[in-house]
Motif scaffolding. Structure first.
Motif, mmCIF file in Angstrom:
data_model
loop_
_atom_site.group_PDB
_atom_site.id
_atom_site.type_symbol
_atom_site.label_atom_id
_atom_site.label_comp_id
_atom_site.label_asym_id
_atom_site.label_seq_id
_atom_site.Cartn_x
_atom_site.Cartn_y
_atom_site.Cartn_z
ATOM 1 N N ILE A 309 -6.974 3.683 1.684
ATOM 2 C CA ILE A 309 -7.536 4.610 2.673
ATOM 3 C C ILE A 309 -8.087 3.825 3.862
ATOM 4 O O ILE A 309 -7.837 4.161 5.031
ATOM 5 N N ASP A 310 -8.802 2.754 3.562
ATOM 6 C CA ASP A 310 -9.441 1.965 4.626
ATOM 7 C C ASP A 310 -8.425 1.291 5.544
ATOM 8 O O ASP A 310 -8.663 1.173 6.756
ATOM 9 N N ASP A 311 -7.299 0.834 4.967
ATOM 10 C CA ASP A 311 -6.321 0.144 5.822
ATOM 11 C C ASP A 311 -5.274 1.094 6.402
ATOM 12 O O ASP A 311 -4.339 0.659 7.090
ATOM 13 N N GLY A 312 -5.427 2.398 6.128
ATOM 14 C CA GLY A 312 -4.561 3.393 6.751
ATOM 15 C C GLY A 312 -3.217 3.597 6.090
ATOM 16 O O GLY A 312 -2.373 4.331 6.620
ATOM 17 N N THR A 313 -2.984 3.001 4.935
ATOM 18 C CA THR A 313 -1.693 3.187 4.254
ATOM 19 C C THR A 313 -1.664 4.429 3.369
ATOM 20 O O THR A 313 -0.613 4.811 2.867
ATOM 21 N N LEU A 314 -2.815 5.063 3.162
ATOM 22 C CA LEU A 314 -2.883 6.304 2.383
ATOM 23 C C LEU A 314 -3.737 7.306 3.147
ATOM 24 O O LEU A 314 -4.851 6.991 3.575
ATOM 25 N N ASP A 315 -3.201 8.511 3.323
ATOM 26 C CA ASP A 315 -3.897 9.551 4.065
ATOM 27 C C ASP A 315 -4.986 10.180 3.189
ATOM 28 O O ASP A 315 -4.733 10.562 2.038
ATOM 29 N N GLU A 316 -6.194 10.293 3.729
ATOM 30 C CA GLU A 316 -7.314 10.783 2.920
ATOM 31 C C GLU A 316 -7.144 12.251 2.544
ATOM 32 O O GLU A 316 -7.511 12.655 1.436
ATOM 33 N N GLU A 317 -6.603 13.072 3.432
ATOM 34 C CA GLU A 317 -6.383 14.478 3.086
ATOM 35 C C GLU A 317 -5.396 14.597 1.930
ATOM 36 O O GLU A 317 -5.533 15.467 1.070
ATOM 37 N N ARG A 318 -4.408 13.726 1.929
ATOM 38 C CA ARG A 318 -3.445 13.728 0.823
ATOM 39 C C ARG A 318 -4.126 13.323 -0.480
ATOM 40 O O ARG A 318 -3.836 13.882 -1.543
ATOM 41 N N LEU A 319 -5.021 12.358 -0.410
ATOM 42 C CA LEU A 319 -5.763 11.942 -1.602
ATOM 43 C C LEU A 319 -6.618 13.087 -2.125
ATOM 44 O O LEU A 319 -6.660 13.338 -3.346
#
Length: 365
Positions: A309-319
């Motif tokens: 999440i912090d490095d932008g490789t995973l979208d927080e809304e998706r999480l």
């Protein structure tokens, strides 16, 4: 003596093999009912089924008596796409499903609803207007994932926006999991031809998506004629008017069969889904890399998901949607376990009842 079955002709309505049944459990039912012939459910209505046992045939059939009992599980009745055995106009057996897409039925009690059976591909249709909703696409992927069919995300109405590529970019985490993503104009045959790789002879595809997503329009384009009723969507929210009122299987000129479905507002898991197979394999893989096995993915040290999440490789809304769906699957699985336990007790009592009757001769009072 019954006429031999023309399996090559049945391939036009999706029979999977050029010869007879190749699966052992299918062969066993053919042997159990030697006078029966195979047919496919092409329409499902509240009052019964329309079955085809030959190209362009449509037979109004009688279902088995047990299917008509109120407590008979709805997912054990035939659904559109199912193969059955017919004797005259009577359905005498339901052939085991190779694949299916199901959802949890509405209501407090646990029930499953089969959307379509024996399908090879699911086109998850989403309009590139106010209908575009990545979270709903993820929910569809979850329902499709455990059923054995291949999901393909089809973004329609690409002619009505300049942001088709932006929408595809939003879904890049799905593309990274080898889930095909396509943006098309559902009214244009040349644009819709991008779907032809999944529409080969003998294949079956089901269209799912909300009302107004463009499923019926796309069906008409693939058919090459205006057979399905369509209507304009509401301007304020792009929602449709349920022009498709029941599920129906339609042979296409390309050789495949297409199942169009009404728009579905409620998409509840059945409890049998696996998030790793439902569009979240990347999140599950990250979770396995966390330092602690019971990591809650909040502020724990060594959390691989928070790092993504912090490095932008995973979208927080998706999480957040992953967490939500995970809870829903767990809750449905608990209800399913209770239901299965109840059924086991009922079967045990039925078995005892075959040997003695409470209050009867030789029984207990």
């Amino acid at each position: 003596m019954s006429e031999p079955t023309d399996y090559l002709a049945l391939q036009t309505i999706g029979w999977p093999w050029p010869g007879g049944p190749e699966l052992p459990d299918w062969q066993a039912l053919f042997e159990q009912f030697p006078q029966a012939r195979p047919g496919r459910v092409i329409e499902q209505h509240r009052t019964g089924y329309i079955v085809s046992d030959a190209p362009e045939a449509a037979i109004k059939t009688e279902s088995p008596p047990e299917w008509q009992r109120p407590r008979f599980p709805s997912h054990e009745r035939a659904a559109v796409g199912d193969w059955v055995l017919l004797e005259g106009i009577k359905i005498v057996a339901l052939l085991p499903r190779r694949t299916a897409i199901k959802r949890g039925a509405a209501g407090e009690h646990y029930h499953q609803q089969v959307i379509a059976a024996n399908i090879d591909t699911v086109f998850i249709v989403c309009g590139l207007d106010a209908d575009f909703n990545p979270r709903r696409i993820e929910r569809y992927l979850l329902l499709v994932g455990g059923g054995g069919a291949q999901p393909v995300v089809v973004l329609t109405k690409a002619d009505q926006t300049e942001y088709s590529q932006d929408a595809l970019d939003v879904l890049e985490e799905l593309a990274a999991q080898d889930i095909p993503l396509l943006a098309i104009n559902g009214r244009d045959p040349a644009s819709a031809s991008a779907l032809l790789p999944w529409l080969g002879a003998g294949r079956t595809v089901v269209l799912v998506g909300s009302s107004g997503a463009g499923k019926s329009t796309l069906t008409n384009t693939l058919l090459g004629e205006e057979r399905m009723k369509t209507a304009d969507v509401r301007v304020n929210d792009s929602r449709g008017r349920h022009t498709t009122t029941h599920r129906a299987l339609i042979p296409l000129p390309a050789g495949a069969c297409l199942i169009d479905t009404p728009g579905m507002r409620e998409l509840k898991p059945t409890g049998e889904e696996a998030l790793s197979e439902g569009g979240f394999s990347d999140v599950e893989a990250l979770s396995a890399q966390c330092r602690f096995r019971d990591c809650a993915h909040q502020r724990e040290p060594g959390c691989a998901i928070r790092a993504a999440i912090d490095d932008g490789t995973l979208d927080e809304e998706r999480l957040l949607n992953y967490f939500k769906l995970k809870e829903e699957v767990a809750a449905a699985a608990a209800k399913l376990a209770v239901r299965q336990a109840q059924q086991a007790i009922e079967r045990k009592h039925v078995g005892k009842g075959a040997q003695w009757r409470p209050g009867g001769k030789g029984g207990r009072r």
